[in-house]
Design a protein around this motif. Structure first.
Motif, mmCIF file in Angstrom:
data_model
loop_
_atom_site.group_PDB
_atom_site.id
_atom_site.type_symbol
_atom_site.label_atom_id
_atom_site.label_comp_id
_atom_site.label_asym_id
_atom_site.label_seq_id
_atom_site.Cartn_x
_atom_site.Cartn_y
_atom_site.Cartn_z
ATOM 1 N N UNK A 98 0.865 -1.181 0.000
ATOM 2 C CA UNK A 98 0.000 0.000 0.000
ATOM 3 C C UNK A 98 0.898 1.226 0.000
ATOM 4 N N UNK A 99 0.615 2.172 -0.877
ATOM 5 C CA UNK A 99 1.381 3.413 -0.951
ATOM 6 C C UNK A 99 0.421 4.589 -0.811
ATOM 7 N N UNK A 100 0.605 5.363 0.232
ATOM 8 C CA UNK A 100 -0.249 6.515 0.474
ATOM 9 C C UNK A 100 0.129 7.708 -0.378
ATOM 10 N N UNK A 101 -0.577 8.824 -0.205
ATOM 11 C CA UNK A 101 -0.295 10.029 -0.988
ATOM 12 C C UNK A 101 0.983 10.726 -0.538
ATOM 13 N N UNK A 102 1.565 11.499 -1.448
ATOM 14 C CA UNK A 102 2.737 12.289 -1.098
ATOM 15 C C UNK A 102 3.746 12.328 -2.226
ATOM 16 N N UNK A 103 4.423 13.464 -2.371
ATOM 17 C CA UNK A 103 5.369 13.629 -3.473
ATOM 18 C C UNK A 103 6.588 12.713 -3.312
ATOM 19 N N UNK A 105 6.491 9.761 -2.093
ATOM 20 C CA UNK A 105 6.030 8.426 -2.485
ATOM 21 C C UNK A 105 5.810 8.322 -3.991
ATOM 22 N N UNK A 106 5.516 9.440 -4.652
ATOM 23 C CA UNK A 106 5.508 9.444 -6.120
ATOM 24 C C UNK A 106 6.888 9.066 -6.642
ATOM 25 N N UNK A 107 7.914 9.694 -6.055
ATOM 26 C CA UNK A 107 9.293 9.401 -6.453
ATOM 27 C C UNK A 107 9.668 7.960 -6.122
ATOM 28 N N UNK A 108 9.146 7.456 -5.021
ATOM 29 C CA UNK A 108 9.464 6.089 -4.615
ATOM 30 C C UNK A 108 8.955 5.074 -5.634
ATOM 31 N N UNK A 109 7.688 5.174 -6.041
ATOM 32 C CA UNK A 109 7.145 4.177 -6.974
ATOM 33 C C UNK A 109 7.797 4.307 -8.350
ATOM 34 N N UNK A 110 8.214 5.519 -8.691
ATOM 35 C CA UNK A 110 8.922 5.702 -9.958
ATOM 36 C C UNK A 110 10.296 5.033 -9.919
ATOM 37 N N UNK A 111 10.882 4.933 -8.714
ATOM 38 C CA UNK A 111 12.232 4.374 -8.554
ATOM 39 C C UNK A 111 12.238 2.861 -8.358
ATOM 40 N N UNK A 112 11.077 2.228 -8.211
ATOM 41 C CA UNK A 112 11.022 0.787 -7.971
ATOM 42 C C UNK A 112 11.608 0.001 -9.145
ATOM 43 N N UNK A 113 12.435 -0.969 -8.829
ATOM 44 C CA UNK A 113 13.079 -1.787 -9.864
ATOM 45 C C UNK A 113 12.716 -3.271 -9.745
ATOM 46 N N UNK A 128 -0.311 7.443 -11.103
ATOM 47 C CA UNK A 128 0.245 7.836 -12.397
ATOM 48 C C UNK A 128 1.750 7.576 -12.453
ATOM 49 N N UNK A 129 2.449 7.857 -11.347
ATOM 50 C CA UNK A 129 3.887 7.600 -11.303
ATOM 51 C C UNK A 129 4.176 6.108 -11.419
ATOM 52 N N UNK A 130 3.367 5.283 -10.758
ATOM 53 C CA UNK A 130 3.541 3.826 -10.830
ATOM 54 C C UNK A 130 3.191 3.304 -12.225
ATOM 55 N N UNK A 131 2.175 3.911 -12.838
ATOM 56 C CA UNK A 131 1.755 3.482 -14.189
ATOM 57 C C UNK A 131 2.876 3.708 -15.204
ATOM 58 N N UNK A 132 3.666 4.749 -14.986
ATOM 59 C CA UNK A 132 4.750 5.086 -15.919
ATOM 60 C C UNK A 132 6.025 4.278 -15.651
#
Length: 255
Positions: A98-103, A105-113, A128-132
């Motif tokens: 589960x990932x809550x709101x916050x800028x 955390x946007x960066x976190x899901x974008x950085x997941x490998x 949207x960040x995770x979708x990309x």
């Protein structure tokens, strides 16, 4: 240096940094920590700053209009990027998170490998960040009442959806941390974040160093019930030591 000059210097440094520790003030002004404590107590009594454990904070940082997620994207970027990388390193392949709101955390899901993840969120910007993310993760967006200021769904409908699922880990941001209190600006948004945390086996808070000793409107969770707090490596030793009494604090990626 005359006392009046020293008090002016203290105020300038507190205003510039938002929060500053007794140790940092004493070192910068080349006086004892006892002298700084007396100065801070005097300034606090006159209503010029807020006295906190181990330091002081400017009054204006305690309250004010809630910033939108677009505004938050433009502040403390290096600190958020550092925390996002640390938080992303804590996720394991094949987990449901589960990932809550916050800028941050946007960066976190974008950085997941990781190659195989299920990500549940109630934040449109996080979704949207995770979708990309090129790894094409399984994504679930919990809907409900939409708060445009944070880009977040919350309320009873969202809570019911989140409560029906279980998570290996939950990653949640905060507007402030004061002693054991985890704080945010909105009651319903806080209750939704609390639901995500309660249904997770492991609970992680992400917070840059500017969130410490900062209060906001609603306390949604206790630091005592958090497994780990992720923050910057630049956080002062004084603040780090104080908050380690409540939970484990991580400031780097383990080798």
């Amino acid at each position: 240096m005359l006392k009046r000059e020293r008090l002016d210097q203290v105020m300038n440094m507190v205003t510039e940094r938002n929060y500053i520790s007794v140790a940092d003030l004493a070192k910068s002004l080349q006086v004892s920590e006892m002298t700084i404590r007396r100065d801070l107590d005097e300034l606090a009594k006159s209503g010029k700053l807020i006295r906190l454990h181990g330091g002081a904070q400017i009054i204006s940082s305690q309250a004010g209009a809630e910033q939108s997620f677009q505004q938050k994207r433009g502040i403390h970027i290096p600190e958020k990027q550092e925390i996002a990388q640390i938080a992303a390193s804590l996720v394991h392949d094949k987990e449901t998170i589960y990932v809550g709101p916050g800028t941050t955390l946007e960066m976190m899901v974008a950085a997941l490998k990781q190659e195989d993840l299920r990500i549940v969120t109630n934040s449109m910007p996080v979704f949207e960040a995770a979708r990309k993310n090129p790894n094409n993760y399984e994504l679930i967006l919990a809907g409900g009442f939409y708060r445009p200021v944070s880009g977040t769904f919350c309320g009873a409908l969202t809570n019911n959806e989140l409560a029906a699922m279980n998570y290996d880990q939950a990653f949640v941001g905060v507007n402030g941390i004061s002693d054991s209190a985890l704080l945010t600006a909105d009651i319903e948004e806080g209750q939704t974040q609390s639901t995500g945390l309660k249904n997770s086996q492991r609970r992680i808070i992400v917070a840059d160093m500017y969130k410490f000793n900062h209060r906001d409107f609603y306390q949604f969770y206790s630091l005592y019930d958090i497994d780990e707090l992720v923050t910057n490596s630049q956080v002062s030793a004084d603040v780090l030591k104080y908050y380690q009494q409540y939970t484990s604090v991580r400031t780097n990626i383990e080798a």
